[in-house]
Structure formats: structure tokens, C-alpha cells
Scaffold this motif. Structure first.
Motif, short mmCIF file in Angstrom:
data_model
loop_
_atom_site.label_atom_id
_atom_site.label_comp_id
_atom_site.label_asym_id
_atom_site.label_seq_id
_atom_site.Cartn_x
_atom_site.Cartn_y
_atom_site.Cartn_z
N ALA A 126 0.72 -1.23 -0.18
CA ALA A 126 0.02 -0.01 0.06
C ALA A 126 0.90 1.32 -0.24
O ALA A 126 1.94 1.19 0.46
N VAL A 127 0.52 2.32 -0.68
CA VAL A 127 1.14 3.62 -0.55
C VAL A 127 0.19 4.57 0.42
O VAL A 127 -1.19 4.47 0.26
N VAL A 128 0.81 5.06 1.32
CA VAL A 128 0.18 5.72 2.50
C VAL A 128 0.77 7.13 2.22
O VAL A 128 2.00 7.47 2.18
N ARG A 129 -0.18 8.19 2.33
CA ARG A 129 -0.07 9.56 2.47
C ARG A 129 0.53 9.98 3.99
O ARG A 129 -0.50 9.82 4.79
N VAL A 130 1.56 10.29 4.18
CA VAL A 130 1.90 10.29 5.55
C VAL A 130 1.70 11.69 6.01
O VAL A 130 1.77 12.67 5.35
N GLU A 131 0.98 11.47 7.04
CA GLU A 131 0.26 12.79 7.89
C GLU A 131 1.29 12.92 9.23
O GLU A 131 1.22 14.27 9.37
N ALA A 132 2.09 12.07 9.67
CA ALA A 132 3.01 12.38 10.86
C ALA A 132 4.06 11.21 10.80
O ALA A 132 3.48 10.06 10.52
N CYS A 133 5.17 11.83 11.19
CA CYS A 133 6.24 10.68 11.51
C CYS A 133 7.20 11.23 12.38
O CYS A 133 7.62 12.33 12.54
N GLY A 134 7.37 10.32 13.44
CA GLY A 134 8.27 10.87 14.57
C GLY A 134 9.82 10.88 14.47
O GLY A 134 10.24 10.23 13.45
N VAL A 135 10.60 11.71 15.34
CA VAL A 135 11.90 11.50 14.95
C VAL A 135 12.43 10.82 16.40
O VAL A 135 12.14 11.44 17.51
N CYS A 136 13.36 9.74 15.92
CA CYS A 136 13.63 8.64 17.08
C CYS A 136 15.07 9.17 17.27
O CYS A 136 15.82 9.47 16.32
#
Length: 345
Positions: free
Chosen positions: A28-38
Motif C-alpha cells: 500500500a502507498v500511504v500519504r504520511v500525515e505524521a512521523c516521529g523523530v527517534c
């Protein structure tokens, strides 16, 4: 699409135009709404951990978003669904994968390390990595569930076997440790000690339910034994990957206690004198990440309100300012819990 690209040690992150992704039959291709910085992203950027694949690479392994496209063989999932994403994929070539035991894959790959991650407008994932985001849950909360919450949950409850009434010690009260305090309390720990050099992190741990918060420069083992009437800890977690933390934890344990190594680094795993581990029967357990079932469990706990992460998002940044987020986390300015990249407009 636009993505934050890492080109190697000593080179600045850059926002670049890269080809729009398309899904394979089982993706699946997902439109990213949020991604954390780890912190593990920082380890790669600063050369403290080696990347398993050549650069350039898009980092980011804590994503949530909306499905934009699905492959021809994807069951159930359709465009428009709100999802969080398990941050890995199986090799589909080993004996375990051939037997259908894909979460026991012998050669698992991690998003943002083995293949392009989610500091981008879109990300491609296998369909089995998708998890429904509960109604009303902010994308930012769904994103941090995908590591900052699921990893300490798996480490304490599953790998560490935390039982109600046990005494727990946590070294490192950042993105993982903050949630570890909450999880230990939720799981019924009778005593929680948090160890961190930052006063703000110690204050945060107390506010979340820690009974004791210590600076690692203190005589931590003696302070813990004094606070536990000489008993020591049943379970400890090193959430930062430091030899000094492992040694302090080992010397703080009760008989039969377990120390779980959660934080990642190249520092030696030296728990101290063998006679101490043998006499007390202390077990030292390695740990990495989480399973899909852990992600689903923490999302349920978050949706019910029993696990409150409303104070965990310490800042949000567009793609163009990803470097600022990295710098802030590296400097620990204002003791952030989790910083979030928001690729959308």
C-alpha cells in the motif's frame, strides 16, 4: 513527491523531489500525515550506528497517515483508511516466512534503515504492516505509537514479563522512557524509579507516576535499595543503550531480577562482575522493537484513555525543517519526548 534524504555522515539532510511511489501487488502507498523523530535516526545521522544499506536513504520509522493506493492483491484495505504502520517488513525468503511465520522472519528489515522511511509525503509498506487508527485519534499520537509507545510496552510487558506488584527501574526518560513510566504504572508496578541526567526529564517522570527520580551521577544502586527497604528491583530497562546504565541497573537488582536492553548502541554490554549476576540470578535480556500485536494493544489503550500520550508531542515540524527537529533532539533542548515531522502542506 518530496522527501527528506540522508546522504551520509557529515552531510546535511536535504529535501528533494523523488519519484512518486506506486504499490506492488501486496503493498500500500500511504500519504504520511505524521512521523516521529527517534534517537535511532540520530544514531544513523551521526554515524553512531551503521546503516545496513547505502545512502541516500529516507529516514523515519514512526508513521501514520491515509492510504492513497493499494496493490492488486491487498485484502480488505482500501484508499482513504486512516492507519498507523508497523515499522518493518519480512524478507519473504527464509524458512520462517515460507512457513507463514512472518513475524519470526530470520532477516527482518526496518523502515528507514533497510528501505526508505516516512520522512516523506508518501511511504510504501506491505499490507500486513497496516493498523487501523482509532476514530478521533490524532495522527501525531498514532505515529508515536509505532515505536515510542509500542517498544517500551513490548520490552516491559512481554520481554521483561512485568507482573503486578513488581519494582521497576527505568534508565533514560526520553521518548521511550516517558512512556515506559506510564506503562509500568498501568501494568501494576508497586515501585517505579526513573534515572535521567536532565532535571526536566526527572520532573516529568514524577508527574507521570514515578516514585523516585534520580540523576545517574548519584549513588543510584544504594538509593534504590534504601527506597525499597533493601530489596532492589525486579525489573529494569536500559532505554538509552549505555554501558553505565546497564551496570547501575545490574547492581540495583533483587534476586531473580531481569534487566532488559532496549536502547541501541555499539557500546559494550558489560553488566559488571559475573559473581553478582550469578549470586543474584539476574538475567540480562536483549530486545528490539515490537510485534504487530503490541502496536494494536497500545492503540487500544490510548483510544480508551488509559494510556495518555497527550503530553508526548513536544513539537511539530514540516519537511523543510526536519534538520531543526534533529538538532533539537540531539541537543535535548527543553527535554523533548517526541518531535513530529508533518509532511503535508
Amino acid at each position: 513527491m518530496r522527501a527528506v534524504r540522508f546522504h551520509g555522515l557529515g552531510q546535511p539532510l536535504s529535501v528533494e523531489e523523488v519519484p512518486d511511489p506506486s504499490p506492488g501487488p501486496h503493498e500500500a502507498v500511504v500519504r504520511v500525515e505524521a512521523c516521529g523523530v527517534c534517537a535511532s535516526d540520530l544514531h544513523f545521522i551521526h554515524g553512531e550506528l551503521p546503516l545496513p544499506v547505502p545512502t541516500p536513504l529516507t529516514l523515519g520509522h514512526e508513521p501514520s497517515g491515509v492510504i492513497a493506493a493499494v496493490g492488486t492483491e491487498v485484502p480488505v484495505w482500501r484508499e482513504g483508511a486512516r492507519v498507523a504502520m508497523f515499522a518493518g517488513r519480512s524478507c519473504m525468503q527464509c524458512d520462517s516466512c515460507a512457513a507463514g511465520l512472518i513475524e519470526d522472519c530470520r532477516n527482518p528489515e526496518v523502515m528507514g534503515a533497510h528501505y526508505d522511511g516516512a520522512w516523506a509525503e508518501y511511504v510504501v509498506v506491505p499490507w500486513y504492516a497496516l493498523t487501523e487508527l482509532p476514530d478521533g485519534m490524532p495522527f501525531e499520537h498514532g505515529a508515536i505509537a509505532c515505536d515510542a509507545v509500542s517498544t517500551p510496552f513490548a520490552a516491559l510487558v512481554d520481554r521483561g514479563g512485568l507482573r503486578s506488584g513488581e519494582r521497576v527501574g527505568l534508565w533514560g526518560i526520553g521518548g521511550l522512557g516517558t512512556h515506559a513510566v506510564q506503562i509500568a504504572r498501568l501494568a501494576g508496578a508497586s515501585f517505579i524509579v526513573a534515572v535521567d541526567p536532565l532535571e526536566a526529564a526527572r520532573d516529568r517522570a514524577r508527574a507521570l507516576g514515578a516514585d523516585l527520580a534520580l540523576d545517574p551521577a548519584d549513588d543510584v544502586p544504594n538509593a534504590i535499595r534504601e527506597a525499597t527497604d533493601g530489596r532492589g528491583l525486579d525489573l529494569a530497562a536500559d532505554l538509552i543503550g549505555k554501558t553505565a546504565a546497564l551496570r547501575q541497573a545490574t547492581m540495583s537488582m533483587a534476586r531473580g531480577g531481569r534487566v532488559v536492553l532496549v536502547g541501541q548502541s555499539l557500546e559494550p554490554a558489560d553488566p559488571g562482575p559475573i559473581v553478582v549476576l550469578s549470586f543474584l540470578g539476574v538475567g540480562v535480556l536483549g530486545h528490539l522493537g515490537y510485534r504487530k500485536q503490541h502496536l494494536q494493544a497500545v492503540l487500544s489503550l490510548m483510544a480508551s484513555g488509559r494510556l495518555d500520550v497527550s503530553g508526548s508531542v513536544s513539537g511539530t515540524y514540516p519537511l523543510d525543517r526536519a534538520g531543526e527537529a534533529v538538532e533539537r533532539l540531539a541537543s535535548k533542548r527543553d527535554a523533548p519526548v517526541r518531535l513530529i515531522i508533518q509532511p503535508g502542506p
